[in-house]
Enzyme design. Sequence first.
Site, short mmCIF file in Angstrom:
data_model
loop_
_atom_site.label_atom_id
_atom_site.label_comp_id
_atom_site.label_asym_id
_atom_site.label_seq_id
_atom_site.Cartn_x
_atom_site.Cartn_y
_atom_site.Cartn_z
N SER A 109 0.74 -1.11 -0.07
CA SER A 109 -0.36 -0.15 -0.31
C SER A 109 0.87 1.16 -0.20
CB SER A 109 -0.79 0.16 1.24
OG SER A 109 -1.67 1.83 1.67
N GLN A 130 0.72 -0.02 -4.56
CA GLN A 130 -0.05 0.61 -4.88
C GLN A 130 0.15 1.87 -4.65
OE1 GLN A 130 -2.38 1.69 -2.20
NE2 GLN A 130 -3.70 2.93 -3.45
N TYR A 132 -1.96 6.36 -4.68
CA TYR A 132 -2.76 6.88 -5.45
C TYR A 132 -3.09 8.42 -6.27
CZ TYR A 132 -5.83 5.07 -1.73
OH TYR A 132 -6.64 3.48 -0.71
N THR A 158 -4.77 3.50 -7.41
CA THR A 158 -6.35 2.91 -6.92
C THR A 158 -7.19 4.61 -7.38
OG1 THR A 158 -6.09 0.84 -4.97
CG2 THR A 158 -7.54 2.40 -4.48
N LYS A 232 -7.51 0.01 -10.22
CA LYS A 232 -7.88 -0.29 -9.09
C LYS A 232 -9.45 0.58 -8.40
CE LYS A 232 -6.64 -2.40 -4.25
NZ LYS A 232 -7.93 -1.74 -3.23
C1 FNR Z 1 -7.57 -1.78 2.33
N1 FNR Z 1 -7.42 -1.47 0.84
C2 FNR Z 1 -6.72 -0.60 0.27
N2 FNR Z 1 -6.84 -0.77 -1.32
C3 FNR Z 1 -5.83 0.33 -1.35
O1 FNR Z 1 -5.99 0.04 -2.62
N3 FNR Z 1 -4.81 0.88 -0.96
C4 FNR Z 1 -4.94 1.11 0.55
O2 FNR Z 1 -3.79 1.64 0.99
C5 FNR Z 1 -5.96 0.40 1.45
N4 FNR Z 1 -5.96 0.27 2.59
C6 FNR Z 1 -6.91 0.00 2.97
C7 FNR Z 1 -7.10 -0.87 4.27
C8 FNR Z 1 -7.96 -2.11 5.61
C9 FNR Z 1 -7.91 -1.53 6.96
C10 FNR Z 1 -8.52 -2.52 4.47
C11 FNR Z 1 -9.34 -3.73 5.14
C12 FNR Z 1 -8.74 -2.60 3.00
C13 FNR Z 1 -9.05 -2.23 0.33
C14 FNR Z 1 -7.51 -3.53 0.21
O3 FNR Z 1 -6.88 -3.33 -1.17
C15 FNR Z 1 -8.88 -4.66 -0.86
O4 FNR Z 1 -9.60 -3.48 -1.42
C16 FNR Z 1 -10.03 -5.22 -0.17
O5 FNR Z 1 -9.64 -5.12 1.49
C17 FNR Z 1 -10.34 -6.64 -0.56
O6 FNR Z 1 -11.84 -7.11 0.14
P1 FNR Z 1 -11.67 -7.78 1.27
O7 FNR Z 1 -10.64 -8.50 0.74
O8 FNR Z 1 -11.23 -7.50 2.46
O9 FNR Z 1 -13.21 -8.02 1.85
#
Ligand code: FNR
Length: 360
Positions: A109, A130, A132, A158, A232
């Site tokens: 991340s 990843q 932003y 993302t 994403k």
């Molecule tokens: C995320 N997700 C996420 N996505 C991303 O692109 N950058 C990020 O920094 C984060 N940070 C993040 C923190 C936390 C605590 C969670 C739970 C999720 C989203 C992540 O990449 C992903 O899309 C989801 O977690 C997928 O769903 P499931 O597998 O958790 O159900």
Amino acid sequence: MTEDLLPTLAAYEEAARAALSPRLAAYFLAGAGAETTLAANQEAFGQVSVIPRHLRDLRGGTAQARVGNLRLSHPLIVAPFAYQTLLTPEGEIATAKAAAAQGALMTLSAQSATLMEDVRANGPSCLWFQLYWQTTREATLALCQRAAWAGFQALVLTIDAPVNGVRDAEIESGFALPNGARAVNLTDQPQPNFAPLGEGESAIFDRIAHIVPIWKDIEWLLDNAPLPIYLKGILHPDDAALAMKAGAAGVIVSNHGGRVLDCAIASLRALPAIRQAVGPNAMVLMDGGIRRGVDIFKAIALGADAVMVGRPVIHGLAVAGAAGAAHVLRLLQDEFEIAMMLAGCRTLADISPECVHLNW
Ligand code: FNR
């Protein structure tokens, strides 16, 4: 097995809920708003049934997957999630070790609490970064270049979170980032310099909208970035088609694990139309709601080339650090291979829409 390891994926989830403080559980496990999308992601998997074929010759079968030019031993990718030092002291390094041990591709991340160069040094052979969109094109490109120099193989941009979702659970629990958890890779990035809001102006449309990227910016980045970029957060088939036309390496069908727009469509439900829109050769990944190996099977049947998992890895890290995360990845892989055999599929190419019945 060390003493901390648990027998099932469900046991990891339950133990993680018990282990995390209410504030950390609100940050890592909850979703936005009324958690409609968080729940819908998992419910969608429950609404797909597998129609197994029997007595086929499965010798020489494999769960190998191709993602871009990478050959992976299974179609399981660690999703990017922020501030992993809040889950286990080693943070992202623990996840990197777990992914390396299980031959999984890991996505780091942008809001990693560990320097990307340090994760690279401890990480799996396949590592993506990843990010932003930053405040400017140049700042965004600079971050991409740093990831390329650090040895990351692809980027994940993302695009579904131009602003944070409304996370009721975090607000109610009083969650705030503790000292020590910082997005250490972003400390040199320029910060937006907003003028004070005028009378009747909106913070969303008169401020933030000015630094949110639009397709023209994405096209520019795709033309200039040193690495392939996956977009994403795609949920609409037309956006998937635009992404591929603009030169993306692929799309990741995702609603950010239900953390951004509550009531967004479940990822699995969005997947078939997106596969249809981009055709059979485009790379389509998905995430959201995968909790078992058979869920990976269902996602592939409905058009995914591979899947990302977030919360299950969080559960493993919260319960037993790197060993827990590695064990969760192992359980998912093993369950997936068992599902393939029980459904009569030798390779991922055998896992087609005919293998499933949709109850929606
Ligand atoms: C995320 N997700 C996420 N996505 C991303 O692109 N950058 C990020 O920094 C984060 N940070 C993040 C923190 C936390 C605590 C969670 C739970 C999720 C989203 C992540 O990449 C992903 O899309 C989801 O977690 C997928 O769903 P499931 O597998 O958790 O159900």
